[in-house]
Each structure stands twice: as structure tokens, then as C-alpha cells.
Write a protein that holds these residues in place. Structure first.
Motif, mmCIF file in Angstrom:
data_model
loop_
_atom_site.group_PDB
_atom_site.id
_atom_site.type_symbol
_atom_site.label_atom_id
_atom_site.label_comp_id
_atom_site.label_asym_id
_atom_site.label_seq_id
_atom_site.Cartn_x
_atom_site.Cartn_y
_atom_site.Cartn_z
ATOM 1 N N SER A 108 -4.499 -0.695 -6.776
ATOM 2 C CA SER A 108 -4.873 -0.096 -5.498
ATOM 3 C C SER A 108 -5.930 0.986 -5.672
ATOM 4 O O SER A 108 -6.404 1.563 -4.699
ATOM 5 C CB SER A 108 -3.638 0.511 -4.835
ATOM 6 O OG SER A 108 -3.179 1.601 -5.617
ATOM 7 N N ALA A 117 0.839 -1.204 0.000
ATOM 8 C CA ALA A 117 0.000 0.000 0.000
ATOM 9 C C ALA A 117 0.873 1.254 0.000
ATOM 10 O O ALA A 117 0.609 2.213 -0.732
ATOM 11 C CB ALA A 117 -0.932 -0.007 1.209
ATOM 12 N N LYS A 136 1.101 4.205 -2.717
ATOM 13 C CA LYS A 136 0.879 5.565 -2.243
ATOM 14 C C LYS A 136 2.034 6.467 -2.689
ATOM 15 O O LYS A 136 1.831 7.584 -3.164
ATOM 16 C CB LYS A 136 0.752 5.564 -0.717
ATOM 17 C CG LYS A 136 -0.260 6.593 -0.210
ATOM 18 C CD LYS A 136 -0.257 6.690 1.308
ATOM 19 C CE LYS A 136 -1.089 5.613 2.002
ATOM 20 N NZ LYS A 136 -0.889 5.627 3.475
#
Lengths: 389, 441, 448
Positions: free
Chosen positions: B123, B35, B39
Motif C-alpha cells: 500500500s 486499505a 492504515k
């Protein structure tokens, strides 16, 4: 029309060589002198000069349109056809005249075929030739020269002949001449496509797969001379460039079909290895280094060479212009990754230039041409209509 | 790069049974790592980080990471993650509409399809366009074409790294010198240009030392499957275990920690005599031990896995868990010889091995992991794996004396997963092993 | 009596096989799978049990367990009698189903959207039609009559359509109206579990056999003894000790998991049961092709199946037959009249038609093309066989395509050329191979 005996003789010889799947020609060549060796190679390109300089006959293998009895047992349905016919011929003894096979780095299927060969025919020479893909100047030369020297050493061991620099230079000279003769015929065909029929030219190239280069050169020269005495009528055909057929070869019927549907093929990429180097190899200096450098500087832009910092398809557009092609036919072999992955990029370049194109897939054993005939016929008509406006 | 990965602290105040806490921890760690990477990619425009697309096999992650302001993107991973979320069917069709053939690699088509529909990654955030395409042409010809396509798509520069194939089963000095030279004279200068920073070999050495640590732990995890019963599944389960080290995290502190944790958990499972964990919890008793060749199918990953664990089948070794490096055969990144070891790493990736070496390795796995089955999942998209697999099957059968199984599917094209056909084959295969055992007993 | 049951729930037909403890197959039953697997399964089982009782009847009488008294017949005559009896029994079953079809057809007319004015004439026509079928049926079930389909749908359907054509009136009860009634009702007949049992129909069958001078020289005493033997056989209790299911719809069977076996394993074991020397099995069905190697116990040691593409399976022949406007069973005989084999490259169902038409346009003979087509199918099968480990002696060929002489011819030629002489086994009952294997698994699992 009077009979052109010389031409007929060449045509018959070419046809016979094309049909010589059991390599009787190679057997006969080997029988002429004791200890002769012959090495097969898969498409597209290998430096045949090195084999020739060792006295070895390089034999181009291009699959075949034959019934597959055993070859299918080795390949899933989503793999192209040429490895099936190649294995078929190897297993049924057709390739027994060969003392080994070289597999150039053209795609993953041919690459893995080299390993299959090692396992299936452990007594024969088998070599994966990893041609350099990094064309940034100065990077790959040493590596490729080392690869070529290893290959040369292998050929020396196999043949029992040392490869002298002079012998290699002589081989280079002969193959330069061969490429030159082939290119002349390509130029002549572009100029008078009714005179040099593509099927004829194709069979001439195929003959070079089996014949020693000296003999092939003589044949090309003889054809050149014979064709001049031939009177053939020009038809109102459109001029197209055929591309994509670079490894698995189409059946003859397909080439006939395209010609008969109203297309003059003014350039193609059949039997690409015969003109893979687009410039002659220098005949002076270190011959191995020369072979390597010419490949790095003048490899033909094909789907299996990485094209660095240049626009994809530029080469095809250039070629099309040079040969005054009015349209492009993309004909890739089914399940051929390099050709099919290339096609969207190259066809986009062709489209940007306003060159019309059409596309279809084939396999070396395609048995139906009707649909293709309709497609290329319509394509040819549309070019003519569009061109006349 | 390593600095951007948030480290997760175990929540000590939640008293749960020992194993579950540990299992949670490595999985939570990995989830968080991934993640944070996506990001970081999404924020790259603000942070000034540049983006380098590159492939998993033969990836030079430490080299990229050593610049501190370069972020890698692995297009295969985007494709497979999208497939697990059932998104690739549309993407593949999108690419075919653009003229890509039904015959060719679906990874490429899923990637092109994704690019043409906003480049939204798995994502849910946008994947930034590449500043550089690092074309590590290792073990797969399609990689060449793929980055030619992306170059047209993004108009980004390409750094070429041609890894010669181990056609004769060996790496010669000239092959290695060619690689080092390409890294030095092509890859590093292009990375420097994109990054705007000078290459720092000491930073690279530090990362390689961390890689080595993580690699030791990964090997311990994979080799735990030599135990009977095996505490891990070395195919479906291993997909998660190899994730960090095959991608953006090799050489990072986060990866070192992840593999240390993972190893602890697996060792605890082993001590407790437990089998692998499946999506439906603890697996039942181990009934079959398999070696698997070929990548998994991603569009029906769980359905396919279920066909194994429902029957008590554990994969004890797989070639897929070696596509990003053959660590279990002794290779380690070496800070003493940084560029040479990057070259050797590339040479050793599974798909860069010739077929005789692959057969030898698979046969060795069957023996060393006491397998009673050998299964090939033949992938339509991937000729690098698949061409010649029917001969591999026959050879491994002959060398090990066990009967092989053969199923066909695809990576991310859902049209090529025929559940009923595969289930019939799998059931037949397991029942065959069982009947043979009964016959032998 | 202790028995073992095997059920093969195929995508088109469902088969059941009953086996005794000595691995002797006593009964076989088949029906079409329809959309309703449960019914198909029940019907196939019933049929297999009926067949079992006939076997027992036959066994009991021929082993002399029943004294035939003074008018005792010779064994040959007895066999003829039993064949006749079975035919009469099948006739009774048929008539039972026909009666049901009649009933629901009449009911359908009353509630259907049929024009009031046409209801009576439609009813009359149907009555006439069904009566004609009942009369015609007597012919079908006469001993020595030509072999017909085992399925009620086929038998009744054919006759019905012919009759409907003859009886239809353009201005009154039209052909379409008649067909409509049939189409609505036939599925319901198939999905109704009627009493088609031996118990319920044997008495009538015996009456039929002994009536009309059908006693065939049997004395009254003999008749009495046969009737009592029949009662005895009906009284034997058939106890299924174990059942195993297989086939496409196997997951639908109400069996625990350990009683479900894969088609491939059942096929291997079934082939072994039918031909104990079997080492290699080839099965070419409608949708898939399987190459199987078995050990001397019939246990599968290796197998290969075609991939997701159905190229070269029975289905392909179906497309070819459609393309040529022929029945699929006519292809083989025509191919056998070939002078040569035209090479066909594509066994892909998608391209089959195009390649065929092109060959025809090029002036090739149908016979020669068909021979090439059969060879192409067999070549694909040869690849699967090679992948599975080759062809050992003996070699058993099963599945629908095994009934096609041109396919068998191509196969035996190619096998001999590539592997040398092999004994090729083909059973007329090869459709039951999977069910036989399942039955033997049922037996072995209990014994083992």
C-alpha cells in the motif's frame, strides 16, 4: 608397507554394500529365516530401535547415482534429485526386498513422496512419520509417544512379533552402542584425519544402512582395531567442516575431490541419522517414552529441525571449535529447500566467529568435480596462508 | 480489530444499472477493508496495537483478533500484492545478493528483499516490525525456515504451532490434543504477553460465530460455479473472494458483511444467467470449464488470466481457493469448541492433505463441477504443492477420463513466467478439448 | 483446382504445404524465416505452389493424359527428364536471384563508403566472382549432383566466400571489403519478392532441358507435347479454399483466429497424415521437445512439452558440436562408432561444455561420450513421453534430431526396453509435419 588384511576386508565389504543397490544383502538376510521383514526409511532420522525390536531390518535409503530412466517423469526440473533415483529404484524393482517405507518429516518433497508411495505401491506399507517440531518442554511428548506407539503397533502387525519393553530396551542398548562407536570414529578422525579417511568413514556409515545393527557394531569395532595397525602419513592439509549434505548424499567422487584438493574433513553431516541423537537413550524405564524424550531434548541441530530460541548456526560453530576446524564448506544439494534456506543464517554465524567458509551446490549425480576441486583447493590454500600469518 | 474497519455505505443516490452497483459494492468493500488494515498497521505505533506476523494456511485470526489490540501481518500476502504491482523482481534479486539461493521459495526472498529495503508494503506505507512471529507450521516446511529468517531479521519472539500433517489422511485424537495443547500452553501465553491483556474465550467464541456465518456465504459463492454457465471464476476471481476470509478479516463484522454482499451479487448474476467478470469486463460465452490445481502466478496474473477468458475458459473449482481452509467440504469454525475447531481448521488446509486425498478431492471437483478440463499450474517456489503433481495429473486423468494440462510458472519471481511457452500450452490445451468434442460429436 | 494450404511459421524456417481434396500432398515449400515473416511466408507459399505444379505436371504426364506421340518415351526416361527439368527450373530461380544480388551489389559500391580509387577494381572483382558462381551453379543443379541446401543464402554464400578468398588482394580489394558487400546485400535479396514463379521461369527451364542435346532421345513431337502439357498445367487455376497457420510466428499470419491452430495439434495431425497408424509422436526441435498422443483420427488426446529450460533439445547438440569443433551433423555418425556409452548427467546447455571437457580429461573417448550424450537427450524425451501417457504403437519421431542416427538408435533401444516393440516411423520430410497438419486442418474445417 605390510598389508593390512583386516582393513582391506572391511573396505571391500563396505564398497560392496555401497554398490548393493538391488538390496541383495537385505534379500539374503530375509532368506535366513522365514517371515522376516525389512522396512526402508528415507533420510534423515527414524527411531530404528522400534523396527529392530519387532525383528524388522531397518534399511536406510539414500538415493543413488544411477541413470534415471523413469524417475524424471515424476518430477519437475526444479525439484532435487533424490526422489528421482528413489522412484527409479522402486519402479525398476531394486527395492522389492522392502515390505514398506517410512518417510520422516524432513521437507515437503519427501513428505509428498510418502503420498506418491501410497498411490504407486498400495500393497506396501508406507508411513509419513511427522516428527515433532515444537520443542517447548512438555508440549510434544504425548503426541510423539502416541505416534511412536502407532508405529510400534504397525511394526508388530507387519512382523507378527510383539514388541516387549525388554526387547525394545535391548534394541536401544544396541543403537546406543552404534551411536557411541560412530562418535568415537568421528572423534578419532578429528584427532588424526590422515588416519581415518573420510571416504572410508563415509562408507562405514553407509554400510549401517543395510546391515543389522549387531553386525554393524562389530564392523565399526573391527575397523577401529584395524586402523590402529595402519601407518598413514599426515599431510599438510587444512581442517575443514563439511555441512549441508544431510539428505541427498554426494557422489563418492565429490568426497574424494575435497580430500584430494588439500582438505581434511574433520566433521561432516553425512548419513546424519546414525548420530542424530546427540545423547544416549536411557536404557531403563519406559522405552518408548525414552526414545521420544531423547529426540525432544537431544535432536541434532540440522536444517530440518526447528531451532527454538537459540541462535542459528551456534551448533555448527560449536562443532567446528570442538573438532578444531579451520574453515567450513557449505555444500547443499541443488533445490534442497531446508539446506539452502538455512545457509544464509548459518554462514552469517560462521562469519561472525571469523571462521572462513566457502559454498557450492551438488547433486547426487554430479558428474563434474573439476570446478569444485579448484574451489576447495583454493579455499584450503587460503586457510593455510591465512593461518600461517 | 473489528472496530477499526471502516464500514462503507452504498451510495444510493447514484443510479447505475443494478448489477454494476452490486459488483462495485463488494469490491469497494474489500478495497476499503484492506486499505484500513494497512492504515491500522501504519498507525500501530500510535494506537499501541502490537503486530503479529503469521501465515495464511492455518492462521488463527480469530484468536489474534480476540485480543483487540493485535494486528496480523501475512508475509505471503505482502509478497503477492507486491508482485501484482511488479515490485518483486527487485526484491528477489536483493535477497539473492544477500546469499539466498536461486533455487528456493521466492515468497521468502521477496519478503526478505522488502524488509531490507525499508519494509514498505504494497500500500506504500511501512509495515511495522513484528512483536511476535506466530509460526503456524501448517502444510509448508518453508514456513519454518521463513520465520527462523525473520527472527534473525527482527529479533522477535516466536510462538510455534506445529500442525501435524495428515500423512494417513486422518486426524487422530492425539494430533488434536497436541494442537490444543500448543495453542493453550504456547500460543495463547505468548499472545497475552505481547498484548498485555488476558485471553478472553468468550470474545474468541463471538469471532468464531461470525467466521461461521461468513464461511457459509463463501461456500455458497464458490459452489455457484456448479451452475452452467458459472457466474464466477473460481481461481482468478476467487483470489479476490477468498482474500478477506483467508487473512486479517475472518471473524470480523466487516467480513460477515462482505460475504453477505458478495453472495447476493453472485446470486444475482446467476439469476441473470451471467458469467464471470474479468478485468476487461463481462466474459464472453463459457466454452471450457476447468478445475485448476496449484497457486496462480502473481507477477503476470492478468496476462495469465487473459489466456483463459479470451478463450472462454472458466475455472469452476481450484485447490488454491482452499489453501486457507476446506470450507466447501463441510468444515466450519465452531464457537462451542473453540480451540479444537482452530486445530481442525489447521488440519484441513489443502496443503496439509496427503496426495491421495488431494487426488480424490480434485477428481471429485471435476465430476461435481462438470469440468471438461483439469489444469495444473506447477509453481517452482512451492514444493508443498508441486512435488508429486505429475503423479496427481496422471491419477486425476485416470479417475475422471479427461486429459489434464500442465504449465509451469512461479509465484513472485518474474523470471519464471515464460508467457510464450505458457500460451502455446494453453492454446494447445483448449484446442485439444475442442477437437475432442468435435470428434465425439 | 481446389486446394488447401498449411503454413508453419517456425522460428528458424517457414514451411508451406499444399494439399488436394483427397488429402494428397501436392506441394511443399520451405525458406528461412529471417526477420521478416511476411516475406518468408510468401516465399514458402510460392515454392509450395511451384512444387504443386510440378506434381500436377508429373501426374498429368504419367497418367497418360498427355499423348507423347511417336517418339514417346518410356516412363522411366520421362521421370529422369522431369527431374532434370525441375533441376533446370531451380537453376533458373537461382540465377534470377544471383542477377538481383549482382545488381544491388553494384549499386551498393556506387553509393557505399568505398574508396573512389577502389570502386572500379571492386566492381571488376565482383563481376568475375558472380560469373564464376553462375558457372559453378550449373554443376550444383545437374541431375545426380550432391544434395545441397535449398536456400539461396547458403548456396551463394559458400561460393562467394570461397571466391572472395581467392580474389582478394591484401593491398587492394581486401577479403573484408568483399564480404562486407555480400553481408549488406544478401538480406535485401532475401527480403525482395522476385519473380521466381513457374510461369516466369518454366520457359527458360524447358529451353535448357531441350537445348544442348538434352532432349534425351525425345522426338520433336514429344517436345512439343511436353511443352503443351506444361502450358496446360500452368493454365490450371489453383484455388485455395482454406488455409490454416501454425508455428512460433503464427500470430503474425494475416488469418482470422479460427484459422490458427497450435503447433502441437498440427504436429499430431501431420504425423497422422504421414503415418496413419501413428499413436504417439515425439518431436525434438531446436528449442523444444514435445510428446504427443493422438487418436486414430489424428486428434491430440494428451501432450507434454519441456519446461522453460531448453536442456536436451537440438540446441544442446549445437553447443556440444561447437565445443568439439565439429559440425552438428557429424555428431551422430561419430557416436555410432562408440564401444560403450559414458553416462552423462547434465543435459543442461550451461553445463554441457564443462562436463564434456571433464570426461575428455578423464581419458574417455569422444565417441563414447557422444553416445552417452545422445542417450541423455533421449532420456529427457522419454520422461516427457511417460508424462504424456507413454509410447503406443505406432510411434513417429519428428524434428531435426530425428535425422540424427545416434539419437534414433538410443530412442529405439530405450523404447524397446521400456515399452516393448514399437514400429518407429521417421520421415525424410518430417520438417513439414506441422505444415501438413495445418493443411489437413484447413481441409477438415471446410469439409466439416
Amino acid at each position: 608397507m605390510k598389508k593390512n588384511k583386516a582393513l582391506e576386508k572391511i573396505q571391500q565389504r563396505c564398497q560392496a554394500l555401497y554398490e548393493d543397490l538391488n538390496l541383495a544383502t537385505v534379500r539374503a538376510w530375509k532368506a535366513e529365516a522365514p517371515g522376516r521383514k525389512a522396512i526402508g526409511f528415507m533420510p534423515v532420522y527414524i527411531p530404528r530401535e522400534i523396527l529392530h525390536a519387532a525383528g524388522i531390518l531397518p534399511v536406510g535409503l539414500m538415493g543413488a547415482d544411477i541413470e534415471i530412466i523413469r524417475g524424471d517423469a515424476y518430477f519437475q526440473s526444479y525439484i532435487c534429485h533424490i526422489p528421482r533415483s528413489t522412484i527409479e529404484m522402486a519402479v525398476n524393482g531394486s527395492l522389492d526386498a522392502l515390505d514398506g517405507v517410512i518417510f520422516p518429516s524432513i521437507c515437503d518433497v519427501i513428505r509428498n513422496l510418502s503420498g506418491m508411495w501410497k498411490m504407486m505401491f498400495p500393497d506396501k506399507y508406507s508411513k509419513y512419520l511427522d516428527l515433532p517440531q515444537n520443542f517447548t518442554p512438555g508440549l510434544a511428548g504425548e503426541y510423539y509417544i502416541a505416534e511412536l506407539r502407532t508405529l510400534a503397533a504397525d511394526m508388530e502387525r507387519l512382523s507378527g512379533h510383539r514388541i516387549t519393553d525388554d526387547a525394545l530396551r535391548e534394541s536401544i542398548r544396541l543403537y546406543n552402542r552404534n551411536r557411541e562407536l560412530v562418535l568415537e570414529l568421528y572423534d578419532l578422525r578429528a584427532e588424526k584425519p590422515w588416519q581415518v579417511r573420510t571416504v572410508e568413514l563415509y562408507l562405514l556409515l553407509r554400510a549401517g544402512n543395510l546391515l543389522p545393527v549387531e553386525e554393524h557394531n562389530a564392523m565399526l569395532e573391527a575397523y577401529r582395531e584395524a586402523i590402529e595397525g595402519e601407518e598413514r602419513q599426515a599431510l599438510d592439509n587444512s581442517r575443514i567442516v563439511l555441512t549441508g549434505a544431510f539428505c541427498e548424499q554426494p557422489p563418492l567422487g565429490l568426497i574424494h575431490t575435497i580430500e584430494r584438493s588439500g582438505c581434511y574433513i574433520v566433521d561432516d553431516d553425512f548419513v546424519l541419522g546414525s548420530r542424530f541423537l546427540t545423547a544416549p537413550i536411557p536404557e531403563e524405564g519406559d522405552p518408548v517414552a525414552n526414545i521420544a524424550q531423547t529426540f525432544l531434548d537431544h535432536a541434532m541441530e540440522t536444517p530440518f529441525v526447528y531451532i527454538a530460541e537459540k541462535e542459528k548456526g551456534e551448533a555448527l560453530v560449536r562443532q567446528c571449535r570442538r573438532r578444531r576446524g579451520e574453515g567450513v564448506i557449505f555444500s547443499a544439494a541443488s533445490f534442497c529447500d531446508p539446506a539452502l534456506l538455512d545457509q544464509p543464517m548459518v554462514s552469517a554465524a560462521v562469519e561472525r566467529e571469523g571462521i572462513p567458509y566457502t559454498e557450492f551446490k551438488y547433486a547426487e549425480n554430479t558428474g563434474q568435480f573439476q570446478v569444485i576441486k579448484e574451489q576447495t583447493g583454493t579455499f584450503s590454500d587460503s586457510i593455510k596462508l591465512w593461518g600461517n600469518e | 480489530m473489528s472496530a477499526q474497519v471502516t464500514r462503507i455505505k452504498p451510495e444510493a443516490d447514484q443510479p447505475l444499472p443494478g448489477n454494476e452497483v452490486q459488483k462495485e459494492r463488494s469490491m469497494v468493500l474489500q478495497k476499503e477493508m484492506i486499505a484500513s488494515h494497512y492504515k491500522a498497521l501504519a498507525a500501530s505505533a500510535e494506537t499501541g496495537c502490537k503486530v503479529v506476523y503469521t501465515f495464511v494456511p492455518g492462521n488463527l485470526n480469530e484468536l489474534i483478533g480476540s485480543f483487540d489490540n493485535l494486528l496480523p501481518v501475512h508475509p505471503e500476502i505482502n509478497a503477492l500484492q507486491n508482485a501484482m504491482r511488479k515490485r518483486t523482481g527487485k526484491m528477489v534479486l536483493e535477497a539473492e545478493k544477500l546469499g539466498h539461493s536461486e533455487d528456493v521459495c521466492a515468497y521468502v526472498k521477496a519478503d526478505i528483499g522488502m524488509a531490507r529495503s525499508g519494509n514498505i508494503g504494497p500500500s506504500g506505507t511501512r509495515i511495522p516490525d513484528p512483536h511476535l512471529l506466530l509460526l503456524s507450521y501448517t502444510g509448508c516446511f518453508t514456513f519454518l525456515k521463513w520465520f527462523e529468517l525473520l527472527r534473525e531479521e527482527y529479533n522477535a519472539p516466536v510462538a510455534m504451532l506445529h500442525t501435524p500433517y495428515q500423512g494417513d489422511g486422518i486426524v487422530t485424537d492425539s494430533m488434536r490434543a497436541y494442537m490444543v495443547r500448543q495453542i493453550k500452553e504456547e500460543v495463547i501465553p505468548k499472545l497475552e504477553k505481547v498484548s498485555g491483556r488476558k485471553f478472553d474465550i468468550d470474545k474468541l467464541r463471538e469471532m468464531l460465530a461470525r467466521s461461521r456465518q461468513a464461511e457459509d456465504d463463501l461456500v455458497a459463492v464458490l459452489e455457484s460455479a456448479k451452475n452452467v454457465p458459472s457466474p464466477i471464476d473460481a481461481y482468478f476471481g476467487a483470489v479476490y473472494y477468498i482474500g478477506p476470509i483467508f487473512s486479517a478479516f475472518r471473524g470480523t463484522e466487516a467480513a460477515v458483511e462482505y460475504y453477505r454482499e458478495l453472495r447476493k451479487e453472485v446470486e444475482a448474476r446467476l439469476a441473470a444467467g451471467q458469467g464471470p467478470v474479468t478485468p476487461e469486463g463481462e466474459m464472453g460465452p463459457e466454452r471450457y470449464r476447468l478445475v485448476v490445481e496449484g497457486p496462480p502466478n502473481w507477477t503476470s496474473f492478468r496476462d495469465f488470466w487473459k489466456m483463459f477468458y479470451d478463450e472462454g475458459a472458466v475455472v469452476v473449482a481450484s485447490s488454491y481457493a482452499k489453501v486457507g481452509g476446506l470450507y466447501d467440504q463441510g468444515f466450519r469454525h465452531d464457537p462451542e469448541h473453540p480451540l479444537e475447531s482452530l486445530a481442525d481448521y489447521c488440519f484441513g488446509c489443502y496443503t496439509n492433505l496427503n496426495l491421495p486425498s488431494r487426488v480424490a478431492l480434485l477428481s471429485k471437483y471435476v465430476r461435481e463441477y462438470q469440468a471438461d478440463g483439469f489444469l495444473i499450474n506447477s509453481i517452482k517456489s512451492c514444493n508443498s504443492f508441486s512435488a508429486g503433481q505429475l503423479l496427481i495429473l496422471r491419477e486425476v486423468e485416470q479417475r475422471t477420463g479427461i486429459a489434464g494440462g500442465f504449465v509451469e510458472s512461479d509465484l513472485v519471481d518474474p523470471r519464471y513466467f515464460s508467457g510464450a511457452n505458457i500460451k502455446t500450452r494453453m492454446e494447445s490445451y483448449f484446442q485439444m478439448i475442442e477437437q475432442k468434442r468435435k470428434g465425439a460429436a | 483446382m481446389k486446394l488447401y494450404l498449411g503454413i508453419d511459421l517456425g522460428s528458424t524456417t517457414t514451411k508451406a504445404v499444399v494439399m488436394d481434396a483427397n488429402q494428397v500432398i501436392l506441394g511443399k515449400g520451405i525458406t528461412n524465416s529471417r526477420s521478416n515473416y511476411d516475406t518468408a511466408c510468401a516465399i514458402a507459399q510460392n515454392e509450395a505452389f511451384i512444387d504443386t505444379r510440378f506434381s500436377l505436371f508429373r501426374r498429368q504426364m504419367s497418367t497418360g493424359a498427355v499423348e507423347l506421340g511417336t517418339g514417346a518415351v518410356e516412363l522411366g526416361n520421362l521421370e529422369a527428364f522431369l527431374t532434370g527439368l525441375e533441376a533446370n527450373f531451380r537453376l533458373e530461380q537461382f540465377l534470377r536471384q544471383l542477377r538481383h544480388l549482382t545488381e544491388i551489389s553494384m549499386a551498393e559500391i556506387s553509393k557505399g563508403r568505398v574508396d573512389q580509387a577502389l570502386r572500379t577494381p571492386l566492381r571488376d572483382k565482383l563481376e568475375q566472382l558472380f560469373e564464376e558462381i553462375a558457372v559453378e551453379a550449373l554443376e550444383w543443379f545437374r541431375p545426380g549432383a550432391a544434395k545441397r541446401s535449398d536456400f539461396f543464402r547458403d548456396l551463394a554464400g559458400n561460393a562467394y566466400m570461397r571466391g572472395a578468398e581467392a580474389l582478394a588482394e591484401p593491398d587492394g580489394v581486401t577479403y573484408d571489403m568483399l564480404v562486407n558487400v555480400y553481408d549488406k546485400c544478401i538480406i535485401r535479396v532475401e527480403n525482395t519478392l522476385l519473380d521466381l514463379s513457374l510461369e516466369g521461369n518454366m520457359g527458360k527451364a524447358l529451353d535448357r532441358s531441350f537445348g544442348d542435346g538434352g532432349r534425351d532421345g525425345l522426338s520433336e513431337e514429344a517436345e512439343a507435347e511436353i511443352r503443351s502439357a506444361a502450358d496446360q498445367v500452368l493454365d490450371i487455376s489453383l484455388e485455395v479454399l482454406n488455409a490454416v497457420g501454425t508455428g512460433y510466428g503464427r500470430a503474425r499470419l494475416p488469418f482470422p483466429k479460427e484459422r490458427i491452430r497450435s503447433e502441437i495439434l498440427c504436429h499430431g495431425l501431420g504425423a497422422h497424415t504421414m503415418f496413419p497408424g501413428t499413436a504417439t509422436v515425439l518431436d525434438i526441435g531446436g528449442q523444444d521437445t514435445k510428446a504427443i498422443q493422438v487418436d486414430p483420427e489424428g486428434i491430440v488426446t494428451s501432450f507434454q512439452m519441456n519446461d522453460r529450460c531448453a536442456a536436451g533439445c537440438g540446441r544442446y547438440l549445437g553447443y556440444i558440436a561447437d565445443e568439439l569443433n565439429m559440425g552438428v551433423q557429424e555428431l551422430g555418425p561419430l557416436a555410432m562408432q562408440a564401444n560403450k556409452s559414458v553416462r552423462i548427467n547434465s543435459t543442461c546447455t550451461v553445463f554441457a561444455g564443462a562436463e564434456l571437457r571433464e570426461r575428455l580429461n578423464n581419458g574417455e573417448r569422444r565417441e563414447d561420450i557422444l553416445q552417452g550424450l545422445h542417450r541423455a537427450i533421449i532420456l529427457r524425451a522419454m520422461s516427457l513421453l511417460a508424462r504424456s501417457g507413454g509410447i503406443e504403437d505406432e510411434f513417429t519421431f519428428t524434428g531435426g534430431v530425428a535425422n540424427n542416427e545416434a539419437a534414433v538408435h538410443a530412442l529405439s533401444t530405450l523404447v524397446e526396453e521400456n515399452y516393448g516393440k514399437r514400429k518407429l516411423n521417421i520421415s525424410a520430410n518430417s520438417i513439414y509435419t506441422g505444415a501438413v497438419g495445418a493443411a489437413l486442418f484447413a481441409l477438415r474445417n471446410v469439409a466439416g
